[in-house]
Write a protein that holds these residues in place. Sequence first.
Motif, PDB file in Angstrom:
ATOM      1  N   LEU A   6       0.792  -1.225   0.000  1.00 15.23           N
ATOM      2  CA  LEU A   6       0.000   0.000   0.000  1.00 15.23           C
ATOM      3  C   LEU A   6       0.827   1.280   0.000  1.00 15.23           C
ATOM      4  N   GLY A   7       2.131   1.174  -0.107  1.00 19.02           N
ATOM      5  CA  GLY A   7       2.959   2.367  -0.155  1.00 19.02           C
ATOM      6  C   GLY A   7       3.186   2.852  -1.575  1.00 19.02           C
ATOM      7  N   PRO A   8       3.713   4.067  -1.740  1.00 13.54           N
ATOM      8  CA  PRO A   8       3.912   4.636  -3.082  1.00 13.54           C
ATOM      9  C   PRO A   8       4.896   3.857  -3.937  1.00 13.54           C
ATOM     10  N   HIS A   9       5.821   3.095  -3.329  1.00 14.00           N
ATOM     11  CA  HIS A   9       6.817   2.369  -4.119  1.00 14.00           C
ATOM     12  C   HIS A   9       6.232   1.141  -4.822  1.00 14.00           C
ATOM     13  N   PHE A  10       4.950   0.869  -4.613  1.00 14.56           N
ATOM     14  CA  PHE A  10       4.306  -0.231  -5.341  1.00 14.56           C
ATOM     15  C   PHE A  10       3.577   0.255  -6.597  1.00 14.56           C
ATOM     16  N   LEU A  11       3.689   1.549  -6.899  1.00 11.89           N
ATOM     17  CA  LEU A  11       3.140   2.102  -8.141  1.00 11.89           C
ATOM     18  C   LEU A  11       4.269   2.700  -8.967  1.00 11.89           C
ATOM     19  N   ASP A  12       4.017   2.844 -10.252  1.00  8.56           N
ATOM     20  CA  ASP A  12       5.059   3.319 -11.164  1.00  8.56           C
ATOM     21  C   ASP A  12       4.918   4.789 -11.544  1.00  8.56           C
ATOM     22  N   HIS A  35       0.803   5.900   4.334  1.00  6.18           N
ATOM     23  CA  HIS A  35       2.228   6.189   4.190  1.00  6.18           C
ATOM     24  C   HIS A  35       2.608   7.423   5.007  1.00  6.18           C
ATOM     25  N   ALA A  36       1.760   8.430   5.022  1.00  6.49           N
ATOM     26  CA  ALA A  36       2.080   9.653   5.762  1.00  6.49           C
ATOM     27  C   ALA A  36       2.191   9.380   7.257  1.00  6.49           C
ATOM     28  N   GLU A  37       1.258   8.605   7.805  1.00  8.81           N
ATOM     29  CA  GLU A  37       1.336   8.271   9.232  1.00  8.81           C
ATOM     30  C   GLU A  37       2.603   7.465   9.528  1.00  8.81           C
ATOM     31  N   ALA A  38       2.903   6.512   8.662  1.00 10.42           N
ATOM     32  CA  ALA A  38       4.088   5.681   8.886  1.00 10.42           C
ATOM     33  C   ALA A  38       5.362   6.503   8.764  1.00 10.42           C
ATOM     34  N   GLN A  39       5.402   7.419   7.808  1.00  8.27           N
ATOM     35  CA  GLN A  39       6.578   8.252   7.633  1.00  8.27           C
ATOM     36  C   GLN A  39       6.785   9.160   8.841  1.00  8.27           C
ATOM     37  N   ALA A  40       5.694   9.662   9.415  1.00  5.89           N
ATOM     38  CA  ALA A  40       5.801  10.497  10.608  1.00  5.89           C
ATOM     39  C   ALA A  40       6.341   9.693  11.786  1.00  5.89           C
ATOM     40  N   HIS A  52      11.584   0.616  21.147  1.00  8.92           N
ATOM     41  CA  HIS A  52      11.331   0.000  19.849  1.00  8.92           C
ATOM     42  C   HIS A  52      10.611   0.980  18.926  1.00  8.92           C
ATOM     43  N   SER A  53      10.795   0.781  17.630  1.00  4.32           N
ATOM     44  CA  SER A  53      10.188   1.692  16.659  1.00  4.32           C
ATOM     45  C   SER A  53       8.702   1.419  16.466  1.00  4.32           C
ATOM     46  N   VAL A  54       8.259   0.184  16.708  1.00  2.00           N
ATOM     47  CA  VAL A  54       6.875  -0.256  16.487  1.00  2.00           C
ATOM     48  C   VAL A  54       6.462   0.039  15.032  1.00  2.00           C
ATOM     49  N   LEU A  55       7.365  -0.187  14.110  1.00  2.00           N
ATOM     50  CA  LEU A  55       7.115   0.075  12.696  1.00  2.00           C
ATOM     51  C   LEU A  55       6.971  -1.207  11.882  1.00  2.00           C
ATOM     52  N   SER A  56       6.997  -2.360  12.534  1.00  2.00           N
ATOM     53  CA  SER A  56       6.968  -3.618  11.782  1.00  2.00           C
ATOM     54  C   SER A  56       5.719  -3.750  10.934  1.00  2.00           C
ATOM     55  N   SER A  57       4.559  -3.337  11.468  1.00  2.00           N
ATOM     56  CA  SER A  57       3.340  -3.441  10.669  1.00  2.00           C
ATOM     57  C   SER A  57       3.389  -2.497   9.478  1.00  2.00           C
ATOM     58  N   SER A  58       4.035  -1.359   9.625  1.00  2.00           N
ATOM     59  CA  SER A  58       4.126  -0.410   8.514  1.00  2.00           C
ATOM     60  C   SER A  58       4.993  -0.947   7.388  1.00  2.00           C
ATOM     61  N   PHE A  59       6.085  -1.611   7.727  1.00  2.40           N
ATOM     62  CA  PHE A  59       6.904  -2.239   6.688  1.00  2.40           C
ATOM     63  C   PHE A  59       6.178  -3.428   6.075  1.00  2.40           C
ATOM     64  N   ASN A  60       5.479  -4.218   6.910  1.00  2.00           N
ATOM     65  CA  ASN A  60       4.831  -5.419   6.386  1.00  2.00           C
ATOM     66  C   ASN A  60       3.564  -5.122   5.605  1.00  2.00           C
ATOM     67  N   LEU A  61       2.950  -3.957   5.810  1.00  3.34           N
ATOM     68  CA  LEU A  61       1.832  -3.524   4.972  1.00  3.34           C
ATOM     69  C   LEU A  61       2.312  -2.818   3.705  1.00  3.34           C
ATOM     70  N   GLY A  62       3.623  -2.639   3.598  1.00  2.00           N
ATOM     71  CA  GLY A  62       4.159  -1.957   2.428  1.00  2.00           C
ATOM     72  C   GLY A  62       4.010  -0.449   2.483  1.00  2.00           C
TER      73      GLY A  62
END
Length: 479
Positions: free
Chosen positions: A12-18, A202-207, A236-246
């Motif tokens: 679901l992140g921007p890097h999955f689109l072209d 993506h914005a929430e995860a980036q913040a 801990h960063s607690v970012l694992s779900s953000s990376f795993n959701l893309g």
Amino acid sequence: MARWRWLLADQLGPHFLDDDAQRVLLVESRTLFAARPVHRQKAHLILSALRHRAAELGDRARLVRADTFRTALADLGEPAEVVHPSSRAALAFARTVDGLAVLPPRGFVTDRADFAAWADRRRGRLRMADFYRYARDRHDVLPDLPAPAGRPRRRPPTDVPPPPPIVEDDIDAAVRRDLDRWEAEGIRFVGRDAPRRHPATHAEAQARLAHFLDHRLAAYADSEGVLSDADGLLAHSVLSSSFNLGLLDPEPAIRAAERAGRAGTAPPAAVHRFVRGLFGWREFLWQLYWYFDPRFRGADWLAATRPLPEWFDRLDADAVEARCLADVLAGVRDTGWAHQTARLTVLANYGLQRGWRAADLADWFRRSFVDGTDWVMNATVIGMSQYADLARIDTRPWAFDGGHLNRIGDYCGGCRYAPKQVLGDDACPYTGGFEAFLHRNRERLAGDPRLAADLAARTDPQRRDAVLAQEEKRGDEAP
């Protein structure tokens, strides 16, 4: 006209689109949540992330609610493509859909062919540390930041600013209403509902990532191998779900941590630990999932055959008296998350000692944690913690007694069990369980040099019989 890009719920992140004009298909299937009970907060996060992505894309996106993915793709009526899915089952399905093109994987730094070439050249077991050294050199990661000479001393970090809160919106409110309705209609969840704690955009995860790098990374190394009842997050960063959701792309996060290390805003030990987790373990687990054949899931070298007990499967922390297990299990029930030390030394360790089926435990982790995925749990639970893979991932089982838990944490002081006591009413279930585990698996573990001293100290047949009888009586009841 270009194909539709079907984005899965972990893409679901921007890097999955072209490009900014790409047409996007998003599919929401209630059937997935009806198959096996998942954590209520995990279901909320997935649906919220899908719907937020659709809202961000506006007219470019088509959000379809369908019973099956096949139905949604058939109703689309136009050619589509999908980035390589993250599970074997999803990939196998994608290859059966006429007209659906499967693109190479994204969201990882290491190429699968590159990993396979490295692994094929190895003699003996595959080890993360060896891969990490290879990958760092190949991708020029942390070339000028010296690694720490030893492990940081274990001390809970203090005065670490909490991550920025998540503010729910109308999309979250609609998700909650739908999940309430689904439950009323018979779909079961585990865990408790609560305000969303993890990023859905993506914005929430980036913040969250920016806040971690600025305010929490400096203390990150201090939380390694630490258990604390005072703060379940530690640093801990607690970012694992953000990376795993893309939602986040790992390579920019790795480079940002490098910059923090070079600027001196975080010590080398903290930077190396964060990068090792993201670029070492995460990449290694993803690649292993695809490198090993599917039979890896059923190896189960230690012949663990017991099913998960109901109290554990349903996250019934109130039934547990062992303080560490009760607290960590309650955290999973209430938040759908625990840090890696708690997962391995408290939850998975207990299942290993009791002889629970490794595949069942991996499935439990996948369903009960907001960041749970098949490719992570297959290797970390079945291979790493449960030692069910003929030692292809780790060199020893992650079995620990109450004395170890007491050394790394602060739970034992307020517990009804004595961490050093093996026998008796006050015997710690982890200490008695550890010894029973060694006795049951002595022949299989005899060649493990890291367990040689533990095995050598436990040869008295009368003590062995007493421990085995005690732990058999304890069985799978909540300790």
